[in-house]
Design an enzyme around this catalytic site. Structure first.
Site, short mmCIF file in Angstrom:
data_model
loop_
_atom_site.label_atom_id
_atom_site.label_comp_id
_atom_site.label_asym_id
_atom_site.label_seq_id
_atom_site.Cartn_x
_atom_site.Cartn_y
_atom_site.Cartn_z
N LYS A 35 -17.42 77.56 108.95
CA LYS A 35 -16.87 76.33 108.35
C LYS A 35 -17.73 75.15 108.77
O LYS A 35 -18.57 75.27 109.67
CB LYS A 35 -15.43 76.15 108.81
CG LYS A 35 -15.29 75.94 110.30
CD LYS A 35 -13.84 75.78 110.69
CE LYS A 35 -13.69 75.59 112.19
NZ LYS A 35 -12.33 75.31 112.60
N ARG A 133 -0.29 74.17 114.76
CA ARG A 133 -1.06 73.66 113.62
C ARG A 133 -0.58 74.40 112.38
O ARG A 133 0.51 74.15 111.91
CB ARG A 133 -2.55 73.84 113.93
CG ARG A 133 -3.48 73.08 113.01
CD ARG A 133 -4.93 73.11 113.48
NE ARG A 133 -5.52 74.45 113.49
CZ ARG A 133 -6.79 74.70 113.79
NH1 ARG A 133 -7.61 73.72 114.13
NH2 ARG A 133 -7.26 75.93 113.78
N HIS A 162 -4.04 81.93 116.26
CA HIS A 162 -5.18 81.17 116.81
C HIS A 162 -4.79 80.60 118.16
O HIS A 162 -3.69 80.08 118.32
CB HIS A 162 -5.56 80.06 115.82
CG HIS A 162 -6.83 79.35 116.17
ND1 HIS A 162 -7.99 80.00 116.47
CD2 HIS A 162 -7.11 78.02 116.28
CE1 HIS A 162 -8.94 79.11 116.74
NE2 HIS A 162 -8.42 77.91 116.64
N ARG A 218 -13.19 86.40 115.60
CA ARG A 218 -13.67 85.26 114.80
C ARG A 218 -14.56 84.35 115.66
O ARG A 218 -14.15 83.28 116.07
CB ARG A 218 -12.48 84.45 114.28
CG ARG A 218 -11.44 85.25 113.49
CD ARG A 218 -10.44 84.32 112.81
NE ARG A 218 -9.79 83.42 113.71
CZ ARG A 218 -8.59 83.63 114.27
NH1 ARG A 218 -7.92 84.75 114.01
NH2 ARG A 218 -8.07 82.74 115.09
N TYR A 261 -29.49 45.58 119.45
CA TYR A 261 -28.27 44.82 119.14
C TYR A 261 -27.48 44.52 120.41
O TYR A 261 -27.37 45.37 121.30
CB TYR A 261 -27.37 45.63 118.20
CG TYR A 261 -27.88 45.72 116.78
CD1 TYR A 261 -28.12 44.57 116.02
CD2 TYR A 261 -28.12 46.96 116.20
CE1 TYR A 261 -28.58 44.67 114.71
CE2 TYR A 261 -28.57 47.06 114.89
CZ TYR A 261 -28.81 45.91 114.16
OH TYR A 261 -29.26 46.02 112.87
N CYS A 308 -28.87 52.32 117.29
CA CYS A 308 -28.65 51.63 116.00
C CYS A 308 -28.27 52.68 114.93
O CYS A 308 -28.24 53.87 115.21
CB CYS A 308 -29.90 50.91 115.55
SG CYS A 308 -30.66 49.87 116.79
N MET A 309 -28.04 52.21 113.71
CA MET A 309 -27.66 53.15 112.64
C MET A 309 -28.79 54.15 112.35
O MET A 309 -28.54 55.33 112.14
CB MET A 309 -27.31 52.36 111.37
CG MET A 309 -26.70 53.23 110.29
SD MET A 309 -26.33 52.32 108.79
CE MET A 309 -24.85 51.45 109.22
N ASP A 310 -30.03 53.66 112.36
CA ASP A 310 -31.16 54.52 111.97
C ASP A 310 -32.22 54.68 113.07
O ASP A 310 -33.19 55.41 112.87
CB ASP A 310 -31.89 53.93 110.75
CG ASP A 310 -30.95 53.29 109.78
OD1 ASP A 310 -30.09 54.01 109.27
OD2 ASP A 310 -31.05 52.06 109.57
C1 LIG Z 1 -8.96 79.72 112.94
C2 LIG Z 1 -10.21 79.68 113.76
N1 LIG Z 1 -10.70 80.82 114.24
C3 LIG Z 1 -11.83 80.85 114.98
C4 LIG Z 1 -12.52 79.68 115.27
C5 LIG Z 1 -13.78 79.76 116.07
O1 LIG Z 1 -13.67 79.12 117.31
P1 LIG Z 1 -14.91 79.04 118.29
O2 LIG Z 1 -15.92 78.18 117.62
O3 LIG Z 1 -14.37 78.43 119.51
O4 LIG Z 1 -15.39 80.43 118.46
C6 LIG Z 1 -12.03 78.47 114.79
C7 LIG Z 1 -12.73 77.23 115.11
O5 LIG Z 1 -12.21 76.18 115.33
C8 LIG Z 1 -10.85 78.46 114.02
O6 LIG Z 1 -10.32 77.33 113.52
#
Ligand SMILES: Cc1ncc(COP(=O)(O)O)c(C=O)c1O
Length: 369
Positions: A35, A133, A162, A218, A261, A308-310
């Site tokens: 993600k 969550r 999770h 995961r 700045y 700064c920004m850039d």
């Molecule tokens: C539902 C879920 N599973 C697994 C992970 C992976 O976590 P990590 O990056 O700590 O391995 C995340 C990350 O936030 C997550 O939201």
């Protein structure tokens, strides 16, 4: 043409993936979390490499992240682990994505869309065992799973939870969540409901809590070469991303003159200031003003003044012969010096996840390996 780049080492990614495979063994499936554009590394390139490595499933947060991967030709199953609204159901089915469900309205929308497409769709059910969550309360799970079984076009392929706190040494809360999860799995089994895929472990749990592996894990952060927990482990990981730029100006400023700045840096001596074309709009946090370091010519140079920004200015008075065009490392290694994402996180009061995923779109990703 801007010399600021995020270099992504795909061989390091493969190395970390194989470290993961070594930890979990061959009977546990691996579902890399890609993600947020693979935590800033580029989801398409990262998933293409991990697909070749044999990843079993990919995890994204949102439907559009899944569609991006399908459009790029990724064939591996993709789990939408974040929330989706019932109106997204048709996209999920059309793009052959696997949603995580926790409300009846999601299930109904998927069931009627699947009927229209003349398809059956796999879903994973999420149980909230303590994260607070997404997900069903444990006591609602069995009823919900029974409801899904009444929908002809939906197949419960998986069940997941999770962890809220697997990344500290005292993993008492993670174990409590695990016990709740085992409890609901037992209850489902007694009712004859046996989803084939069971998963809970993020990177920290993969490394510290073997009992949480079930038959799929995961991993996110660890694949990108960052340890999720600050402790020595007998596995090694390689950082995948380095952030680099080049010096675009070097100037001598007299003692007492200000830099940047708000004049937050006043030269205490005649100084040499180098300007680097990266700023907070690229994800190089303004909180690194007068506190961060970069590496130039194998030696650390402190940030001088406000980011700064850039642009960012650094003090190279104690360096030898810094010139326009010299390489600058903002995250990564040069010679014996190293700046890790963890170091920037510590300095800015955040976590390495935020450092990596906030490297801006304006910074081109350059792939190696
Ligand atoms: C539902 C879920 N599973 C697994 C992970 C992976 O976590 P990590 O990056 O700590 O391995 C995340 C990350 O936030 C997550 O939201």
């Amino acid at each position: 043409m801007r010399p600021t780049i995020a270099e992504v080492d795909l061989d390091a990614l493969s190395y970390n993936y194989n470290q993961l495979r070594g930890i979990v063994g061959k009977d546990v499936a691996a579902a890399p979390v890609i993600k947020a554009d693979a935590y800033g590394h580029g989801a398409v390139r990262v998933s293409a490499r991990l697909e070749k490595e044999g990843a079993d499933m990919f995890i994204v947060a949102f439907v559009e992240e899944g569609i991006e991967l399908r459009e790029a030709g990724i064939k591996t199953p993709i789990l939408i682990a974040g929330a989706f609204l019932p109106e997204d159901a048709a996209h999920i089915i059309r793009w052959n994505l696997t949603p995580v469900v926790f409300t009846i309205s999601q299930v109904d929308a998927l069931d009627s869309s699947a009927k229209r497409f003349d398809r059956r769709i796999n879903v994973h059910i999420k149980v909230d065992t303590g994260m607070g969550r997404l997900g069903l309360a444990p006591e609602d799970l069995a009823g919900f799973a029974g409801e899904i079984m009444r929908r002809k076009n939906i197949v419960t392929e998986g069940i997941m939870t999770h962890f809220a706190q697997a990344d500290i040494e005292d993993n008492e809360f993670a174990i409590r969540q695990l016990n709740v999860f085992n409890g609901v799995l037992g209850e489902l089994r007694r009712k004859g409901i046996n989803p084939p895929v069971i998963h809970a472990a993020n990177s920290a749990a993969i490394i510290c809590l073997k009992e949480s592996h079930f038959n799929m894990v995961r991993p996110g952060l660890m694949l990108y070469g960052v340890f999720p927990i600050d402790k020595k482990w007998d596995i090694s990981l390689k950082p995948v991303m380095s952030l680099r730029s080049k010096v675009v100006q070097v100037k001598r400023v007299p003692e007492g003159s200000s830099v940047g700045y708000a004049k937050s840096f006043i030269a205490g001596r005649e100084s040499l200031i180098a300007t680097i074309p990266i700023g907070y709009a690229d994800g190089y946090s303004r909180r690194l003003s007068n506190s961060g370091n970069v590496i130039i010519k194998g030696k650390k140079a402190p940030v001088a003044g406000n980011v700064c920004m850039d642009m960012t200015m650094v003090d190279v008075t104690d360096h030898q012969g810094v010139c326009v065009g010299d390489d600058v490392i903002l995250i990564g290694q040069q010679g014996d010096e190293l700046i890790a994402a963890e170091d920037l996180a510590r300095l800015t009061g955040t976590i390495p996840y935020e450092i990596l995923s906030c490297i801006g779109k304006r910074v081109p990703r350059v792939y190696r390996g």
